[in-house]
Write a protein that holds these residues in place. Structure first.
Motif, PDB file in Angstrom:
ATOM      1  N   GLY A 197      39.558  88.664  18.338  1.00 36.78           N
ATOM      2  CA  GLY A 197      38.648  88.048  19.299  1.00 36.78           C
ATOM      3  C   GLY A 197      37.350  87.662  18.633  1.00 36.78           C
ATOM      4  O   GLY A 197      37.301  87.388  17.443  1.00 36.78           O
TER       5      GLY A 197
ATOM      6  N   GLU B  36      39.987  84.794  20.763  1.00 33.76           N
ATOM      7  CA  GLU B  36      40.369  85.362  22.056  1.00 33.76           C
ATOM      8  C   GLU B  36      41.733  84.836  22.498  1.00 33.76           C
ATOM      9  O   GLU B  36      42.529  85.567  23.099  1.00 33.76           O
ATOM     10  CB  GLU B  36      39.307  85.060  23.101  1.00 33.76           C
ATOM     11  N   LYS B  37      42.018  83.573  22.212  1.00 34.44           N
ATOM     12  CA  LYS B  37      43.334  83.027  22.550  1.00 34.44           C
ATOM     13  C   LYS B  37      44.424  83.695  21.719  1.00 34.44           C
ATOM     14  O   LYS B  37      45.509  84.017  22.231  1.00 34.44           O
ATOM     15  CB  LYS B  37      43.340  81.521  22.335  1.00 34.44           C
TER      16      LYS B  37
ATOM     17  N   ARG C  57      44.223  86.663  20.527  1.00 34.76           N
ATOM     18  CA  ARG C  57      44.303  88.038  21.023  1.00 34.76           C
ATOM     19  C   ARG C  57      45.345  88.154  22.131  1.00 34.76           C
ATOM     20  O   ARG C  57      46.196  89.048  22.116  1.00 34.76           O
ATOM     21  CB  ARG C  57      42.934  88.493  21.533  1.00 34.76           C
ATOM     22  N   SER C  58      45.261  87.253  23.090  1.00 32.31           N
ATOM     23  CA  SER C  58      46.212  87.314  24.199  1.00 32.31           C
ATOM     24  C   SER C  58      47.632  87.069  23.703  1.00 32.31           C
ATOM     25  O   SER C  58      48.596  87.687  24.171  1.00 32.31           O
ATOM     26  CB  SER C  58      45.837  86.296  25.282  1.00 32.31           C
ATOM     27  N   LEU C  59      47.771  86.191  22.720  1.00 34.82           N
ATOM     28  CA  LEU C  59      49.091  85.881  22.180  1.00 34.82           C
ATOM     29  C   LEU C  59      49.740  87.086  21.524  1.00 34.82           C
ATOM     30  O   LEU C  59      50.939  87.348  21.695  1.00 34.82           O
ATOM     31  CB  LEU C  59      48.972  84.731  21.175  1.00 34.82           C
TER      32      LEU C  59
ATOM     33  N   GLU D  90      49.403  90.681  24.431  1.00 29.03           N
ATOM     34  CA  GLU D  90      50.019  90.697  25.755  1.00 29.03           C
ATOM     35  C   GLU D  90      51.537  90.734  25.653  1.00 29.03           C
ATOM     36  O   GLU D  90      52.131  90.166  24.749  1.00 29.03           O
ATOM     37  CB  GLU D  90      49.587  89.470  26.563  1.00 29.03           C
TER      38      GLU D  90
ATOM     39  N   GLN E 187      55.279  87.431  25.346  1.00 31.93           N
ATOM     40  CA  GLN E 187      55.015  86.260  24.502  1.00 31.93           C
ATOM     41  C   GLN E 187      56.209  85.890  23.626  1.00 31.93           C
ATOM     42  O   GLN E 187      56.097  85.028  22.759  1.00 31.93           O
ATOM     43  CB  GLN E 187      53.789  86.523  23.620  1.00 31.93           C
TER      44      GLN E 187
ATOM     45  N   ASP F 224      49.041  97.816  26.048  1.00 36.69           N
ATOM     46  CA  ASP F 224      49.376  96.481  25.555  1.00 36.69           C
ATOM     47  C   ASP F 224      50.549  96.576  24.570  1.00 36.69           C
ATOM     48  O   ASP F 224      51.123  97.647  24.358  1.00 36.69           O
ATOM     49  CB  ASP F 224      48.149  95.792  24.943  1.00 36.69           C
ATOM     50  N   ARG F 225      50.886  95.449  23.950  1.00 42.73           N
ATOM     51  CA  ARG F 225      52.082  95.397  23.108  1.00 42.73           C
ATOM     52  C   ARG F 225      52.008  96.349  21.927  1.00 42.73           C
ATOM     53  O   ARG F 225      53.004  96.985  21.559  1.00 42.73           O
ATOM     54  CB  ARG F 225      52.282  93.957  22.605  1.00 42.73           C
TER      55      ARG F 225
END
Length: 216
Positions: free
Chosen positions: A48, A54-55, A57-59, A62, A65, A161-162
């Motif tokens: 992040g 940040e994009k 990070r979510s990939l 989360e 994916q 999280d993952r």
């Protein structure tokens, strides 16, 4: 005479440790303490710290994916870190600010190098290149056992999280890797037990930072 931020030495501090070690808590306390002392502080996190980071990070964190193999995972973290180091951390330190990051490259060395079996040397080289050789002045390692870390992470209705949801033997490998890094780089590390009293840990960390700044 009080020095301006531009005249004061910048400092880069990273908080590391297993998931649930209390890094965010201690980073917040240190940020407040340094701000109260009159320093300009930038608190950030990894992955992040930048819009692209940040994009990413979510990939990578989360669920849902799709499959992310070990090399792809390592490269995603390195890409986010490259932007973070170049766009955020290095400029802030150059301005004389204190940068406090929740995780940095040592996380990749531990998680992808050791945990995913890619090899710590390969991940060190990848991240040294990605960050143009930018490493923390101090890395605070909050040491937590896998069992305690999971208990903290799942308190209440918190979802993992993952990376957090990996089995305890994976987190045990991570813990061992962090401790090996600290042993190999004692001048850059401050290792503390994560189960210590929050206020006492915060004081030890502040004392170490003040010594680095020459304000102890």
């Amino acid at each position: 005479m009080t020095l301006s931020s531009a005249q004061q030495p910048g400092l880069f501090i990273a908080f590391e440790g297993g998931d649930g070690a209390g890094k965010s808590t201690q980073a917040a306390l240190l940020t407040q303490a340094m701000s109260d002392a009159g320093r300009t502080v930038l608190r950030t996190r990894e992955p992040g710290g930048t819009p692209v980071g940040e994009k990413l990070r979510s990939l990578v964190l989360e669920h849902g994916q799709g499959e992310i193999d070990a090399k792809t995972e390592a490269l995603i973290f390195a890409a986010a870190r490259a932007a973070h180091a170049t766009q955020v951390i290095a400029p802030a330190v150059a301005r004389g600010e204190i940068v406090i990051s929740d995780r940095y490259a040592d996380s990749s060395i531990a998680y992808q190098g050791a945990g995913r079996g890619l090899g710590t040397e390969a991940i060190v080289k990848l991240n040294d290149w990605a960050t143009s050789g930018l490493w923390p002045d101090l890395t605070v390692l909050l040491d937590v056992s896998p069992a305690e870390g999971r208990e903290r992470r799942t308190a209440g209705d918190a979802a993992e999280d993952r990376m957090e949801s990996e089995p305890d033997d994976f987190h045990a490998t991570i813990r061992a890797a962090f401790l090996e890094l600290a042993q190999a780089n004692p001048q850059r590390y401050l290792v503390l037990p994560a189960d210590g009293a929050v206020s006492e840990l915060a004081q030890v960390i502040r004392d170490r930072i003040n010594a680095l700044l020459g304000t102890a």
